[in-house]
Design a protein around this motif. Structure first.
Motif, PDB file in Angstrom:
ATOM      1  N   ALA A 210       0.694  -1.315  -0.124  1.00  0.00           N
ATOM      2  CA  ALA A 210      -0.032  -0.003  -0.094  1.00  0.00           C
ATOM      3  C   ALA A 210       0.998   1.033   0.028  1.00  0.00           C
ATOM      4  N   LYS A 211       2.149   1.088   0.756  1.00  0.00           N
ATOM      5  CA  LYS A 211       2.996   2.258   0.699  1.00  0.00           C
ATOM      6  C   LYS A 211       3.629   2.758  -0.535  1.00  0.00           C
ATOM      7  N   LYS A 212       3.800   1.397  -1.087  1.00  0.00           N
ATOM      8  CA  LYS A 212       4.641   1.474  -2.551  1.00  0.00           C
ATOM      9  C   LYS A 212       3.543   2.117  -3.556  1.00  0.00           C
ATOM     10  N   ARG A 213       2.306   1.705  -3.354  1.00  0.00           N
ATOM     11  CA  ARG A 213       1.481   2.069  -4.383  1.00  0.00           C
ATOM     12  C   ARG A 213       1.166   3.718  -4.007  1.00  0.00           C
ATOM     13  N   GLN A 214       0.966   4.246  -2.714  1.00  0.00           N
ATOM     14  CA  GLN A 214       0.578   5.720  -2.495  1.00  0.00           C
ATOM     15  C   GLN A 214       2.031   6.407  -3.116  1.00  0.00           C
ATOM     16  N   VAL A 215       3.294   6.012  -2.855  1.00  0.00           N
ATOM     17  CA  VAL A 215       4.255   6.844  -3.252  1.00  0.00           C
ATOM     18  C   VAL A 215       4.468   6.854  -4.977  1.00  0.00           C
ATOM     19  N   GLU A 216       3.848   5.819  -5.393  1.00  0.00           N
ATOM     20  CA  GLU A 216       3.844   5.696  -6.986  1.00  0.00           C
ATOM     21  C   GLU A 216       2.802   6.755  -7.430  1.00  0.00           C
ATOM     22  N   GLU A 217       1.566   6.634  -6.898  1.00  0.00           N
ATOM     23  CA  GLU A 217       0.487   7.715  -7.188  1.00  0.00           C
ATOM     24  C   GLU A 217       1.111   8.952  -7.098  1.00  0.00           C
ATOM     25  N   PHE A 218       1.835   9.332  -6.105  1.00  0.00           N
ATOM     26  CA  PHE A 218       2.177  10.824  -5.637  1.00  0.00           C
ATOM     27  C   PHE A 218       3.228  11.140  -6.656  1.00  0.00           C
ATOM     28  N   LEU A 219       3.897  10.320  -7.086  1.00  0.00           N
ATOM     29  CA  LEU A 219       4.835  10.511  -8.406  1.00  0.00           C
ATOM     30  C   LEU A 219       4.272  10.803  -9.605  1.00  0.00           C
ATOM     31  N   GLU A 220       3.013   9.877 -10.067  1.00  0.00           N
ATOM     32  CA  GLU A 220       2.358  10.395 -11.086  1.00  0.00           C
ATOM     33  C   GLU A 220       1.552  11.542 -11.154  1.00  0.00           C
ATOM     34  N   ASN A 221       1.245  12.050  -9.908  1.00  0.00           N
ATOM     35  CA  ASN A 221       0.663  13.346  -9.819  1.00  0.00           C
ATOM     36  C   ASN A 221       1.794  14.674  -9.619  1.00  0.00           C
ATOM     37  N   GLY A 222       3.021  14.302 -10.055  1.00  0.00           N
ATOM     38  CA  GLY A 222       4.035  15.491  -9.893  1.00  0.00           C
ATOM     39  C   GLY A 222       4.488  15.776  -8.613  1.00  0.00           C
TER      40      GLY A 222
ATOM     41  N   LEU B 104       4.671  25.309  -2.795  1.00  0.00           N
ATOM     42  CA  LEU B 104       4.949  24.352  -4.031  1.00  0.00           C
ATOM     43  C   LEU B 104       3.637  23.824  -4.752  1.00  0.00           C
ATOM     44  N   GLN B 105       2.542  24.006  -3.899  1.00  0.00           N
ATOM     45  CA  GLN B 105       1.372  23.363  -4.511  1.00  0.00           C
ATOM     46  C   GLN B 105       1.395  22.062  -5.002  1.00  0.00           C
ATOM     47  N   LYS B 106       2.035  21.163  -4.634  1.00  0.00           N
ATOM     48  CA  LYS B 106       2.253  19.735  -5.092  1.00  0.00           C
ATOM     49  C   LYS B 106       2.218  18.730  -3.997  1.00  0.00           C
ATOM     50  N   PRO B 107       1.820  17.411  -4.313  1.00  0.00           N
ATOM     51  CA  PRO B 107       1.778  16.650  -3.165  1.00  0.00           C
ATOM     52  C   PRO B 107       3.402  16.539  -2.813  1.00  0.00           C
ATOM     53  N   ILE B 108       3.724  16.105  -1.576  1.00  0.00           N
ATOM     54  CA  ILE B 108       5.120  16.011  -1.044  1.00  0.00           C
ATOM     55  C   ILE B 108       5.243  14.435  -0.692  1.00  0.00           C
ATOM     56  N   ILE B 109       6.489  13.824  -1.163  1.00  0.00           N
ATOM     57  CA  ILE B 109       6.996  12.480  -0.735  1.00  0.00           C
ATOM     58  C   ILE B 109       8.274  12.792   0.191  1.00  0.00           C
ATOM     59  N   VAL B 110       7.983  12.619   1.417  1.00  0.00           N
ATOM     60  CA  VAL B 110       8.858  12.876   2.405  1.00  0.00           C
ATOM     61  C   VAL B 110       9.867  11.709   2.575  1.00  0.00           C
TER      62      VAL B 110
ATOM     63  N   THR C 151       3.224  12.087   2.041  1.00  0.00           N
ATOM     64  CA  THR C 151       3.269  10.721   2.354  1.00  0.00           C
ATOM     65  C   THR C 151       4.483  10.407   2.652  1.00  0.00           C
ATOM     66  N   ASN C 152       5.029   9.461   3.460  1.00  0.00           N
ATOM     67  CA  ASN C 152       6.254   9.004   4.120  1.00  0.00           C
ATOM     68  C   ASN C 152       6.785   8.084   3.036  1.00  0.00           C
ATOM     69  N   GLY C 153       7.566   8.475   2.164  1.00  0.00           N
ATOM     70  CA  GLY C 153       8.428   7.496   1.289  1.00  0.00           C
ATOM     71  C   GLY C 153       9.561   6.838   1.951  1.00  0.00           C
ATOM     72  N   GLY C 154       9.856   6.903   3.133  1.00  0.00           N
ATOM     73  CA  GLY C 154      10.904   6.019   4.167  1.00  0.00           C
ATOM     74  C   GLY C 154      12.007   6.402   3.495  1.00  0.00           C
ATOM     75  N   GLY C 155      12.944   5.600   3.672  1.00  0.00           N
ATOM     76  CA  GLY C 155      14.387   5.915   3.260  1.00  0.00           C
ATOM     77  C   GLY C 155      14.910   6.599   2.012  1.00  0.00           C
TER      78      GLY C 155
END
Length: 101
Positions: A10-22, A60-66, A89-93
């Protein structure tokens, strides 16, 4: 599928979704850690400076992967940003996030 597979999938999918949304990648490690290596084009704001730089992130007005070293600090940062009504979202390491790019 085991519980851990479900959670990490689920975490991986969320990170991928955030990346797809810039999404923008935010690295909250210390400057010393950052200087040893980081993701190209990521933004560096150490965790202890985050509270004072919220507007910079909001603008920045964009989603953030931390990301951080292991995912602990980035989890705290993502939670804090979400409480500030910033989509994060927390991207992890950082190495794991880099490998997803």
């Amino acid at each position: 599928m085991g519980f851990l597979s479900f959670i990490f999938g689920a975490k991986k999918r969320q990170v991928e979704e955030f990346l797809e949304n810039g999404a923008v990648i935010l690295d909250v490690r210390t400057k010393r850690e950052w200087d040893k290596g980081h993701i190209e084009n990521s933004i560096h704001i150490p965790l202890n400076e985050l509270n004072n730089r919220v507007e910079e992130i909001r603008n920045l007005q964009k989603p953030i992967i931390v990301c951080c070293e292991s995912g602990v600090r980035s989890a705290k940062a993502a939670k804090f940003l979400n409480l500030q009504n910033i989509e994060a979202t927390n991207g992890g390491g950082w190495v794991a996030v880099k490998n997803k790019l």
